[in-house]
Design a protein around this motif. Structure first.
Motif, mmCIF file in Angstrom:
data_model
loop_
_atom_site.group_PDB
_atom_site.id
_atom_site.type_symbol
_atom_site.label_atom_id
_atom_site.label_comp_id
_atom_site.label_asym_id
_atom_site.label_seq_id
_atom_site.Cartn_x
_atom_site.Cartn_y
_atom_site.Cartn_z
ATOM 1 N N PHE A 76 5.383 43.220 -47.879
ATOM 2 C CA PHE A 76 6.256 44.402 -47.850
ATOM 3 C C PHE A 76 7.221 44.332 -49.033
ATOM 4 O O PHE A 76 7.551 43.249 -49.500
ATOM 5 N N PRO A 77 7.667 45.500 -49.505
ATOM 6 C CA PRO A 77 8.576 45.511 -50.659
ATOM 7 C C PRO A 77 9.883 44.785 -50.371
ATOM 8 O O PRO A 77 10.372 44.801 -49.240
ATOM 9 N N MET A 78 10.442 44.173 -51.414
ATOM 10 C CA MET A 78 11.696 43.448 -51.203
ATOM 11 C C MET A 78 12.918 44.347 -51.316
ATOM 12 O O MET A 78 14.003 43.942 -50.930
ATOM 13 N N PHE A 79 12.741 45.552 -51.875
ATOM 14 C CA PHE A 79 13.880 46.478 -51.948
ATOM 15 C C PHE A 79 13.858 47.377 -50.723
ATOM 16 O O PHE A 79 12.889 48.108 -50.487
ATOM 17 N N ILE A 80 14.928 47.326 -49.962
ATOM 18 C CA ILE A 80 15.021 48.120 -48.731
ATOM 19 C C ILE A 80 16.130 49.163 -48.903
ATOM 20 O O ILE A 80 17.253 48.811 -49.251
ATOM 21 N N PRO A 81 15.809 50.438 -48.671
ATOM 22 C CA PRO A 81 16.862 51.458 -48.788
ATOM 23 C C PRO A 81 18.025 51.096 -47.866
ATOM 24 O O PRO A 81 17.807 50.678 -46.722
ATOM 25 N N TYR A 84 17.947 52.302 -44.223
ATOM 26 C CA TYR A 84 17.110 51.617 -43.239
ATOM 27 C C TYR A 84 17.889 50.466 -42.644
ATOM 28 O O TYR A 84 17.828 50.177 -41.465
ATOM 29 N N ALA A 100 22.661 41.291 -51.510
ATOM 30 C CA ALA A 100 22.661 41.609 -52.939
ATOM 31 C C ALA A 100 22.108 43.024 -53.061
ATOM 32 O O ALA A 100 21.134 43.368 -52.384
ATOM 33 N N VAL A 101 22.721 43.832 -53.907
ATOM 34 C CA VAL A 101 22.393 45.256 -53.951
ATOM 35 C C VAL A 101 22.045 45.712 -55.372
ATOM 36 O O VAL A 101 22.798 45.458 -56.315
ATOM 37 N N VAL A 102 20.895 46.369 -55.506
ATOM 38 C CA VAL A 102 20.487 46.961 -56.778
ATOM 39 C C VAL A 102 21.060 48.375 -56.831
ATOM 40 O O VAL A 102 20.807 49.174 -55.929
ATOM 41 N N LEU A 114 19.774 49.931 -53.228
ATOM 42 C CA LEU A 114 18.684 49.192 -52.590
ATOM 43 C C LEU A 114 19.153 47.783 -52.252
ATOM 44 O O LEU A 114 19.657 47.059 -53.114
ATOM 45 N N VAL A 116 18.385 44.004 -51.478
ATOM 46 C CA VAL A 116 17.328 43.017 -51.661
ATOM 47 C C VAL A 116 17.172 42.293 -50.329
ATOM 48 O O VAL A 116 18.156 41.761 -49.797
ATOM 49 N N ARG A 117 15.975 42.298 -49.761
ATOM 50 C CA ARG A 117 15.787 41.864 -48.369
ATOM 51 C C ARG A 117 16.406 40.496 -48.081
ATOM 52 O O ARG A 117 16.105 39.529 -48.768
ATOM 53 N N VAL A 123 12.404 47.050 -42.736
ATOM 54 C CA VAL A 123 11.327 47.742 -43.450
ATOM 55 C C VAL A 123 10.009 47.626 -42.676
ATOM 56 O O VAL A 123 9.236 48.592 -42.581
ATOM 57 N N VAL A 149 16.902 36.986 -50.064
ATOM 58 C CA VAL A 149 18.193 36.731 -50.713
ATOM 59 C C VAL A 149 19.327 36.873 -49.708
ATOM 60 O O VAL A 149 19.422 37.892 -49.019
ATOM 61 N N MET B 45 4.823 49.426 -53.072
ATOM 62 C CA MET B 45 3.698 49.490 -52.151
ATOM 63 C C MET B 45 3.832 48.425 -51.069
ATOM 64 O O MET B 45 4.427 47.379 -51.278
ATOM 65 N N VAL B 46 3.274 48.742 -49.926
ATOM 66 C CA VAL B 46 3.112 47.764 -48.855
ATOM 67 C C VAL B 46 1.665 47.310 -48.944
ATOM 68 O O VAL B 46 0.753 48.140 -48.865
ATOM 69 N N VAL B 101 18.617 46.304 -61.696
ATOM 70 C CA VAL B 101 19.789 45.463 -61.915
ATOM 71 C C VAL B 101 20.647 45.362 -60.653
ATOM 72 O O VAL B 101 21.014 46.377 -60.054
ATOM 73 N N VAL B 102 20.960 44.127 -60.266
ATOM 74 C CA VAL B 102 21.873 43.881 -59.146
ATOM 75 C C VAL B 102 23.289 43.836 -59.703
ATOM 76 O O VAL B 102 23.575 43.048 -60.610
ATOM 77 N N THR B 103 24.142 44.680 -59.184
ATOM 78 C CA THR B 103 25.531 44.707 -59.674
ATOM 79 C C THR B 103 26.533 44.315 -58.595
ATOM 80 O O THR B 103 27.679 44.006 -58.895
ATOM 81 N N VAL B 104 26.073 44.349 -57.330
ATOM 82 C CA VAL B 104 26.961 44.036 -56.214
ATOM 83 C C VAL B 104 26.309 42.960 -55.360
ATOM 84 O O VAL B 104 25.113 43.044 -55.072
ATOM 85 N N ALA B 105 27.076 41.942 -54.985
ATOM 86 C CA ALA B 105 26.528 40.890 -54.110
ATOM 87 C C ALA B 105 27.643 40.263 -53.311
ATOM 88 O O ALA B 105 28.760 40.089 -53.819
ATOM 89 N N GLU B 163 7.287 47.046 -57.881
ATOM 90 C CA GLU B 163 7.234 45.607 -57.599
ATOM 91 C C GLU B 163 5.760 45.237 -57.513
ATOM 92 O O GLU B 163 4.978 45.957 -56.904
#
Lengths: 487, 487
Positions: A76-81, A84, A100-102, A114, A116-117, A123, A149, B45-46, B101-105, B163
């Motif tokens: 499954f994708p690592m970026f989760i809206p 969700y 951690a947030v993109v 997004l 990072v899971r 998801v 992460v 994609m899943v 790019v991750v800007t927030v964590a 991804e």
């Protein structure tokens, strides 16, 4: 793999003794043994080939168990809206501080950030809802091997890193009974992996409510005792009830055509397990690796100068070939610029279970000198022409020896504690078996005073009742539970 | 794995014929065959178990080749400080538009943004510099299996996703000769994987300068022909010279004690290869999978109602057991609610190489009915008690048949083109073998007019000289090169 012989900033003079400063010992050892290096971003790690090979060996075994039981691996994708992620209230509350947030991608600010899971319930829940329609689609048994992460404030290699590797199983079932069967299956798989591969005599059982996974109805754990007496949770399995099913609308038509919610589970085992291996078996000299996950089970060091060196190196290569054919992971250390003593120390630091030395005198006698990393410390000679045949048995014995040694250590450092007075001492060096009232405020008070927390309600503990060792209220859980400081 | 029999929004009525609309065929097929589903974030994609199993089978084979050649697997962090990424000028220019790019964590704005790796030269370069000191540390041979992120504007499942999964090899060597040997080794490994597992008759060779990897001195590729005549680059290997070594200060002391720069390589094979498998072998009915990477090589469909159903289902299970013992990946489709014809269509759509039908009459005759997915289309009966023994040979023949069929297709759709007039037609349905001047402006003009680009300078093409098919200038490269439209 080639041997990177020097490490720049780190000296090869050995590590701080374990008995002197357990934490320094660990931090120095993982770097010096070339298991990992510090990542460029705070809290991340680079897993080097020697460390990664151990992970691959754990992975191969667990993946076999997972497939054998009918699960399909997926990705499954690592970026989760972010939206969700926010649907399950307890879940988002539990994980929010660690995300951690993109926010920027493809050169633009994203409309929706997004996540990072940190784990994938949200998801995967979305897709379970899409894929499941009928009772015939159940159980749906998924697993994935992935990186996740969680932003760590107090990072420690393997134990708590910002990014780590794990597998996460996610399954959906028709009812609680089937979902609980799955939850316990995963727990059993983890316990088997820990005992049989990592030689860690874990205790299995349920977590108390305060230690549950965010969003779970029940959380089960395997806990191992480290050589400083702390507990390490090294795999968890969760019965999620219908919590996620309700939020993500995971429903199916039952045999009567009625639409009902599925019951889901999730379970994970991570690179943390490698930290457990290091802290369960290591000693002042360095790592001690169980043969079943040792990258090299045997290292052969040929000894001698000039023409003797050629003879012993040739014999070492021949023997390595025979050992390989016998299924043994073997390495010949033929670096000519280093003395044998240096090599011995290095392979002890790196925890290789068995060292074979071949000198001119060994060769003349048709023998090879064997030294185990632990246990029977005296060197012994074994016939060169039988070494390959004997080695699998020698390695099995060493594996069993490590398990027994760890079990003895655990039992010697575990005691029934009946009173608050005796408690701090016991959890300063091991585990306390106690009656506890089960109240969260009582748990909190214990933690504030001693840093100890309830680790596990052991599945196999006998039924017993008593009063809470701290507050004197009647005991909960119907049995004693284990209390300890933990990683 | 359990069979999710329904797919909600997607009908099971088959896909748009390949000949009618290749692109629609592909997009519908990957979803309907349950290889993948669209991810929640655009371009992701899943990968579902049926698709992921193919990836695992490719992975196991390639990982064996990588280890056998002395590489160690490692795991580098996926978050790369933006400053690392910016050090190699061409590299950052090539990848900047695609970065996430991750800007927030951890609830805070980061001081330095983190790039989610699109490839790992920059972070691995940093560690190579740290780990390499002496010529004795070389070659340093690393590989990792990882997810990477490249923000895609025109995503397509497997071929271009935001991804994706891949392996990336990264190695450092004492000199150009050794680094080039490594570069060519990786290319050979990819060609072997493509031919032997994926049954894709790829052409290997070098890329022209305009098609090089950002930061490479030389880029090599394997290119396969898809059934619409386009080319798919399905693995690349790069000689990076000392470009990254200079930027990251990867140096070593040579035997004379002099400090010199290492020469590095990188090479990657990704989930894109699965898109190649689909588009090389698939037809109007759906997928056609090469047995060596088919999740199920054989599906057994028991046929009959009532008590006949019980007999044939029992026989199917017995046969499946025998096939498993013979090393065959087999699935019994015993869904009682579906008719045989429906199942046949479904397994054809999903590309299973061999279907075995067991009906009451087959059983009475001690036989089983065999249907291949392609080629010899007539059903034939084989003795039930010899099916397990015959099957490995039947599958090998099918694998060879697919390779030969694809090779014939490729050769029939490749032609020498001597003039600009004949070029558009040839690249509208296949590949053109041409003399080209090697000038970038000429390449650009060809691309603007026809969308075709130079795919590869084939390693095994004979030495030949001529004039550029478009501009008439003397030819470069000393041989004909392949031009095609590509994915």
């Amino acid at each position: 793999m080639p041997w990177a012989g020097t490490l720049g900033s780190v000296s090869r003079e050995g590590v701080t003794p374990q008995s002197e400063d357990f934490s320094a010992w660990y931090n120095e050892l993982v770097i010096q043994a070339e298991l990992v290096d510090r990542g460029p971003v705070r809290g991340t790690m680079v897993i080097r080939p020697y460390g990664y090979r151990m992970w691959e060996l754990l992975q191969a075994d667990l993946d076999g168990r997972i497939k054998e039981a009918g699960h399909g691996n997926a990705c499954f994708p690592m970026f989760i809206p972010e939206s969700y992620f926010k649907r399950e209230a307890e879940h988002v509350e539990g994980f929010s501080p660690e995300l951690a947030v993109v926010t920027v991608a493809g050169g633009k600010e994203l409309e929706e950030p997004l996540v990072v899971r940190p784990t994938s319930e949200t998801v995967i829940g979305e897709y379970m809802a899409k894929w499941i329609e009928s009772h015939r689609d159940l159980p749906l048994l998924l697993n994935q091997w992935a990186n996740v992460v969680r932003w760590e404030l107090r990072p420690r290699m393997f134990l708590r890193t910002t990014e780590f590797l794990w597998q996460e199983g996610h399954t959906a079932h028709a009812d609680e009974e089937d979902a609980m069967r799955e939850t316990m299956w995963a727990l059993g798989a983890y316990a088997g992996l820990a005992r049989e591969l990592a030689a860690i005599p874990v205790i299995e059982g349920e977590k108390t409510p305060s230690e549950r996974f965010a969003g779970a109805e029940r959380t089960y754990t395997i806990e191992g005792m480290m050589r400083d007496g702390r507990a390490l949770q090294s795999g968890t399995s969760h019965y999620l009830g219908t919590n996620f099913a309700k939020v993500f609308d995971i429903t199916y038509q039952d045999e009567d055509g009625k639409l009902v919610h599925a019951h889901t589970t999730s379970w994970g085992m991570s690179t943390r397990m490698l930290g457990g291996v290091i802290m369960t078996h290591g000693d002042d000299k360095g790592l001690v690796l169980p043969p079943r996950i040792a990258p090299y089970q045997v290292v052969i060091v040929p000894i001698g100068r000039d023409e003797a060196a050629e003879r012993t190196a040739a014999a070492a290569r021949d023997l390595a070939g025979e050992l390989k054919r016998a299924g043994v992971r073997v390495h010949v250390d033929d670096r000519s610029q280093l003395r044998p003593g240096y090599k011995f120390n290095e392979w002890e630091l790196r925890g290789v279970p068995v060292r074979l030395e071949i000198g001119p005198r060994d060769l003349d006698g048709g023998a090879v000198t064997l030294a185990r990393r632990l246990g029977d410390q005296g060197k012994e000679q074994i016939p060169l022409d039988r070494a390959a045949e004997l080695m699998p048995g020698i390695l099995d014995d060493f594996q069993a020896f490590l398990y027994t040694r760890a079990e003895r250590f655990r039992d010697e450092h575990t005691a029934d504690v009946e009173s608050w007075d005796a408690f701090p001492d016991q959890v300063s060096q091991g585990w306390a078996r106690v009656f506890h009232c089960g109240r969260t405020d009582c748990e909190d008070a214990i933690k504030a005073d001693t840093a100890a927390t309830p680790r596990v309600i052991p599945s196999d503990a006998p039924e017993e009742h008593g009063v809470c060792f701290r507050c004197g209220e009647p005991s909960a859980y119907g049995k004693r539970i284990l209390y300890a400081r933990s990683y």
